[in-house]
Design an enzyme around this catalytic site. Structure first.
Site, PDB file in Angstrom:
ATOM      1  N   LYS A 126     118.198  12.040 -15.423  1.00  0.00           N
ATOM      2  CA  LYS A 126     116.779  12.531 -15.715  1.00  0.00           C
ATOM      3  C   LYS A 126     115.844  11.376 -15.487  1.00  0.00           C
ATOM      4  O   LYS A 126     115.968  10.051 -15.681  1.00  0.00           O
ATOM      5  CB  LYS A 126     117.210  12.295 -17.376  1.00  0.00           C
ATOM      6  CG  LYS A 126     115.677  13.004 -18.256  1.00  0.00           C
ATOM      7  CD  LYS A 126     116.078  13.082 -19.533  1.00  0.00           C
ATOM      8  CE  LYS A 126     114.898  13.843 -20.353  1.00  0.00           C
ATOM      9  NZ  LYS A 126     115.157  14.002 -21.841  1.00  0.00           N
ATOM     10  N   ASP A 138     105.460  15.332 -13.737  1.00  0.00           N
ATOM     11  CA  ASP A 138     105.755  14.428 -12.474  1.00  0.00           C
ATOM     12  C   ASP A 138     107.069  14.291 -12.135  1.00  0.00           C
ATOM     13  O   ASP A 138     107.518  13.167 -11.057  1.00  0.00           O
ATOM     14  CB  ASP A 138     104.779  12.928 -12.889  1.00  0.00           C
ATOM     15  CG  ASP A 138     105.702  12.063 -13.787  1.00  0.00           C
ATOM     16  OD1 ASP A 138     106.448  12.439 -14.361  1.00  0.00           O
ATOM     17  OD2 ASP A 138     104.545  11.415 -14.103  1.00  0.00           O
ATOM     18  N   GLY A 139     107.970  14.642 -13.019  1.00  0.00           N
ATOM     19  CA  GLY A 139     109.311  14.511 -12.681  1.00  0.00           C
ATOM     20  C   GLY A 139     110.014  13.185 -13.153  1.00  0.00           C
ATOM     21  O   GLY A 139     111.208  12.946 -12.832  1.00  0.00           O
ATOM     22  N   ARG A 189     123.156  10.893 -17.376  1.00  0.00           N
ATOM     23  CA  ARG A 189     123.768  11.470 -18.474  1.00  0.00           C
ATOM     24  C   ARG A 189     125.156  12.344 -17.942  1.00  0.00           C
ATOM     25  O   ARG A 189     125.155  12.690 -16.735  1.00  0.00           O
ATOM     26  CB  ARG A 189     122.909  12.726 -18.875  1.00  0.00           C
ATOM     27  CG  ARG A 189     121.503  12.105 -19.228  1.00  0.00           C
ATOM     28  CD  ARG A 189     120.674  13.331 -20.182  1.00  0.00           C
ATOM     29  NE  ARG A 189     120.331  14.268 -19.558  1.00  0.00           N
ATOM     30  CZ  ARG A 189     119.670  15.373 -19.969  1.00  0.00           C
ATOM     31  NH1 ARG A 189     118.959  15.095 -21.116  1.00  0.00           N
ATOM     32  NH2 ARG A 189     119.199  16.482 -19.404  1.00  0.00           N
ATOM     33  N   ARG A 196     122.739  25.896 -20.680  1.00  0.00           N
ATOM     34  CA  ARG A 196     122.106  26.148 -22.028  1.00  0.00           C
ATOM     35  C   ARG A 196     122.124  27.615 -22.376  1.00  0.00           C
ATOM     36  O   ARG A 196     122.348  28.311 -21.402  1.00  0.00           O
ATOM     37  CB  ARG A 196     120.782  25.674 -21.620  1.00  0.00           C
ATOM     38  CG  ARG A 196     120.497  24.079 -21.331  1.00  0.00           C
ATOM     39  CD  ARG A 196     119.547  23.857 -20.174  1.00  0.00           C
ATOM     40  NE  ARG A 196     119.507  22.671 -19.854  1.00  0.00           N
ATOM     41  CZ  ARG A 196     119.210  21.658 -20.326  1.00  0.00           C
ATOM     42  NH1 ARG A 196     118.474  21.595 -21.378  1.00  0.00           N
ATOM     43  NH2 ARG A 196     119.282  20.378 -19.956  1.00  0.00           N
ATOM     44  N   ASP A 273     116.352  26.577 -24.796  1.00  0.00           N
ATOM     45  CA  ASP A 273     116.857  25.674 -23.659  1.00  0.00           C
ATOM     46  C   ASP A 273     117.319  24.402 -23.738  1.00  0.00           C
ATOM     47  O   ASP A 273     117.633  23.696 -23.070  1.00  0.00           O
ATOM     48  CB  ASP A 273     115.549  25.757 -22.643  1.00  0.00           C
ATOM     49  CG  ASP A 273     114.341  24.858 -22.898  1.00  0.00           C
ATOM     50  OD1 ASP A 273     113.709  25.656 -24.089  1.00  0.00           O
ATOM     51  OD2 ASP A 273     113.905  23.880 -22.581  1.00  0.00           O
ATOM     52  N   ASN A 274     117.234  23.896 -25.150  1.00  0.00           N
ATOM     53  CA  ASN A 274     117.735  22.682 -25.530  1.00  0.00           C
ATOM     54  C   ASN A 274     119.044  22.897 -26.184  1.00  0.00           C
ATOM     55  O   ASN A 274     119.575  22.046 -26.892  1.00  0.00           O
ATOM     56  CB  ASN A 274     116.895  21.994 -26.363  1.00  0.00           C
ATOM     57  CG  ASN A 274     115.593  21.363 -25.693  1.00  0.00           C
ATOM     58  OD1 ASN A 274     115.746  21.334 -24.186  1.00  0.00           O
ATOM     59  ND2 ASN A 274     114.532  21.356 -26.088  1.00  0.00           N
ATOM     60  N   ASP A 283     119.835  16.985 -24.766  1.00  0.00           N
ATOM     61  CA  ASP A 283     118.141  16.766 -24.814  1.00  0.00           C
ATOM     62  C   ASP A 283     117.666  16.150 -25.797  1.00  0.00           C
ATOM     63  O   ASP A 283     117.029  16.732 -26.778  1.00  0.00           O
ATOM     64  CB  ASP A 283     117.507  18.116 -24.351  1.00  0.00           C
ATOM     65  CG  ASP A 283     117.850  18.765 -23.098  1.00  0.00           C
ATOM     66  OD1 ASP A 283     118.507  18.043 -22.258  1.00  0.00           O
ATOM     67  OD2 ASP A 283     117.454  19.790 -22.843  1.00  0.00           O
TER      68      ASP A 283
END
Length: 528
Positions: A126, A138-139, A189, A196, A273-274, A283
Site C-alpha cells: 500500500k 498520487d498512489g 499487507r 471485497r 469496497d472496504n 482497510d
C-alpha cells in the site's frame, strides 16, 4: 486467520529471501479483466522502519530474512517479488451509501501469493505508486497513516479479531502532499485474499453474470469449500452453492461485527469496497477505539452524518450484505433464497454478541433477563462517559466481588488504580454517579450468584476477555511523532504490548492509562 489460507501447505522454511518461497498467484489466473498488471514505483532511499517477524513466519521467512537487502527491496516496491505477479485489482462499491462506480486498488499493488507453512498468503503493498484506478490520487501513502494501519492490524490480531496482517513498514525521502508535505511510506499487507464485496458489485453493475460466477466459484473453491457439497436432504441446483456462500459470508460478517462492538472498535469507513469477502477487518483508515463510552461515537471526522458511528456498524454491515446479495442475484434466480440467507444476519449477530458479553461479564451462561442487565450497563456508561475498556477490565475486581490482595489487583489492572494500597476503588471510580454505579453493581453481584463459580475462575476468565491495552488514538499519535523524528523504538514497544493485550506487562503502565486531555482533540478522517 491462517486457517482461511487454503490450499497447498508447504514445509516450514528458514528462508533468507523471497526467492526461496513457493508462489501460487491464483488471483492472477482469473484473467486480466479482474486487474491490471503493472510495476510498482520505487521510492527514494527506502528505510525499513519495522518488520513483523510473526507475520514473516506465516510466509516461511525467518527473522534474519527481514533484515536482508532483498527483503527491503521487495517490501518497498523497489523490486518485484520473485515468482510473483504484480497487479492492481479492479472493483466498485457504495461509499457512504451512494453508488460510486468503478474504484479499484488506487494505491495498492498485489505482489503475488506465497505458499506458506500454514496456508497461502497474498502480499500487497500500500503506497507503492499510481495505478489505473488512482483517479485523482498520487498512489502514495504517508508515514502518519501507514503507522496507524501497521499498529491497527497488530492490535486487532492481538485481540483475536479477524484481520489482515501487516508484514512491514517502510519510509522514504519522497515528499507527499496532503494537507501539508509529509513523508512517503509503504505498508506490506498480508491476507489469504483481498477480495471485497465491491469486487462482486463491479461485475454485477456491468451486467456480467459470467464474471460474477467466475469470481464466486474462485472464492468458494479456495476459501469456502464447505459450501460446495449440498446439505443432507437438500436438492442440489446449479445455484445452490452461491446461496450457501452468501449464508457463510453473512455469518462471518455478523461475527466480525460483534467482535468489533465488544471492544469499542469503530472502523470509520464501512463502504462496500472496504468489506472483506472473508470476514476480515480490511482497510484501516479513520478507525478508532473508544475512550469514554458514547454509543453514537463517530471516529471519522469526514463522517458528518454519523453513518458509520459505533452503534450503527452492525446495521451498516447488514446493508452492505444486501448489496452483495444484489450482486449474486445476477447468478441466483430465486430472490427468496437470497433473502433467507440475509435473514440469518440478525440472529447470528445477536448470538455472537450474547456469547461475547457473557464472557466479558464473567457469566457461565446466558439467562433470560441478562439483556436488561447489559443494556442498563450501557446506559450507565453512556450517562457517565466512562472509559470503555477500563469499565469491563475493572469490573473483574469491583468491590465485594473478590478477595484478591490489593497488589494483585493493581498489577492485573496495569497500575490504573494506584499503587496497590487499595486507596482507589476499581469500577466504581470510573463513574461520576457513584450511587448509580453501586446500584448496578448490586444487581450484577446478585446475577453472579445464579452462576456459582469461584471468584478466581471468574476473574481469570474476565481478564482473558477484557483487554488492558487497546490502541487508543493518542498512543498511535505518540508513535507517529516519534517515528517522524526517526525514533522507531516506541513503535517496536507498542507492537509488543499490543501482541498481548490481555496480560499485564511489567513496566508498561503508561499504555494502560486513561488518555490525557489533549487526546480528545485528535481528529482522524478519510485522509488518515
Amino acid at each position: 486467520m491462517s486457517e482461511l489460507g487454503s490450499t497447498h501447505p508447504a514445509e516450514p522454511l528458514d528462508a533468507s529471501d523471497f526467492s526461496s518461497l513457493q508462489t501460487d498467484n491464483s488471483f492472477a489466473r482469473l484473467g486480466s479483466d479482474f486487474y491490471t498488471r503493472l510495476p510498482t514505483t520505487p521510492l527514494k532511499n527506502p528505510r525499513l522502519v519495522h518488520a513483523n517477524t510473526e507475520v514473516a513466519a506465516l510466509l516461511g521467512l525467518s527473522p534474519r530474512a527481514t533484515l536482508s537487502p532483498e527483503f527491503l527491496a521487495v517490501v518497498s516496491g523497489s523490486s518485484s517479488m520473485p515468482g510473483g505477479d504484480t497487479l492492481a485489482a479492479v472493483y466498485s462499491g457504495h461509499q457512504f451509501g451512494v453508488w460510486a462506480g468503478q474504484l479499484g486498488d488506487g494505491r495498492a499493488h498485489l505482489l503475488g501469493e506465497v505458499v506458506g507453512p500454514t496456508g497461502n498468503w497474498e502480499i500487497q503493498l500500500k503506497g507503492a505508486g499510481m495505478t489505473p484506478y488512482s483517479r485523482m490520487g498520487d498512489g502514495r501513502a504517508v508515514l502518519r497513516s501507514s503507522v496507524r494501519e501497521y499498529l491497527a492490524s497488530q492490535a486487532m490480531h492481538g485481540l483475536g479479531i479477524a484481520t489482515t496482517r501487516a508484514l512491514s513498514l517502510v519510509s522514504a525521502d519522497d515528499p507527499v502532499m496532503r494537507e501539508t508535505v509529509e513523508t512517503a511510506a509503504v505498508v506490506a499487507r498480508v491476507a489469504p485474499s483481498f477480495i471485497r464485496f465491491g469486487s462482486f458489485e463491479h461485475w454485477a453493475a456491468r451486467k456480467r453474470p459470467d464474471r460474477v460466477r467466475q469470481l464466486a466459484d474462485y472464492v468458494i473453491e479456495r476459501f469456502y469449500p464447505e459450501c460446495l457439497p449440498p446439505r443432507t436432504g437438500e436438492a442440489e441446483t446449479s445455484e445452490s452453492r452461491y446461496v450457501r456462500f452468501l449464508e457463510a459470508v453473512v455469518e462471518r460478517t455478523a461475527t466480525l461485527m460483534a467482535s468489533w462492538q465488544v471492544v469499542g472498535f469503530c472502523h470509520g469507513v464501512m463502504n462496500t469496497d472496504n468489506m472483506s469477502i472473508l470476514g476480515l477487518t480490511l482497510d484501516y483508515g479513520p478507525y478508532g477505539f473508544m475512550d469514554g463510552f458514547d454509543a453514537r461515537h463517530i471516529c471519522n471526522h469526514t463522517d458528518a452524518n454519523g453513518r458509520y458511528a459505533w452503534h450503527a456498524q452492525p446495521a451498516v454491515a447488514h446493508w452492505n450484505l444486501y448489496q452483495l446479495a444484489n450482486s449474486l442475484y445476477t447468478i441466483v434466480s430465486d430472490a427468496d433464497k437470497l433473502r433467507n440467507a440475509l435473514d440469518r444476519y440478525e440472529p447470528s449477530f445477536l448470538q455472537a454478541m450474547q456469547a461475547r458479553m457473557t464472557q466479558k461479564l464473567g457469566l457461565i451462561s446466558w439467562h433470560p433477563g441478562d439483556e436488561l442487565l447489559i443494556d442498563d450497563l450501557w446506559s450507565l456508561m453512556q450517562a457517565n462517559h466512562s472509559d470503555f475498556s477500563m469499565t469491563f477490565r475493572q469490573l473483574a475486581y469491583a468491590p465485594g466481588l473478590t478477595e484478591a490482595e490489593p497488589r494483585r489487583i493493581a498489577h492485573d489492572l496495569g497500575g490504573t488504580i494506584g499503587d496497590g494500597t487499595g486507596s482507589l476503588s476499581p469500577f466504581i471510580d470510573l463513574f461520576v454517579d457513584r450511587e448509580a454505579a453501586h446500584a448496578w453493581l448490586a444487581r450484577y453481584q446478585s446475577r453472579l450468584l445464579r452462576d456459582p463459580c469461584p471468584w478466581e475462575s471468574r476473574v481469570s476468565s474476565m481478564l482473558s476477555t477484557n483487554p488492558l491495552y487497546v490502541l487508543r488514538n493518542y498512543l498511535a499519535q505518540q508513535v507517529i511523532e516519534a517515528t517522524q523524528r526517526g525514533d522507531f523504538s516506541e513503535l517496536d514497544t507498542l507492537m509488543r504490548v499490543l501482541a498481548a493485550p490481555y496480560t499485564a506487562q511489567t513496566g508498561m503502565e503508561r499504555y494502560a492509562a486513561l488518555p490525557p486531555h489533549w487526546a480528545s482533540k485528535i481528529e482522524v478522517s478519510c485522509s488518515s
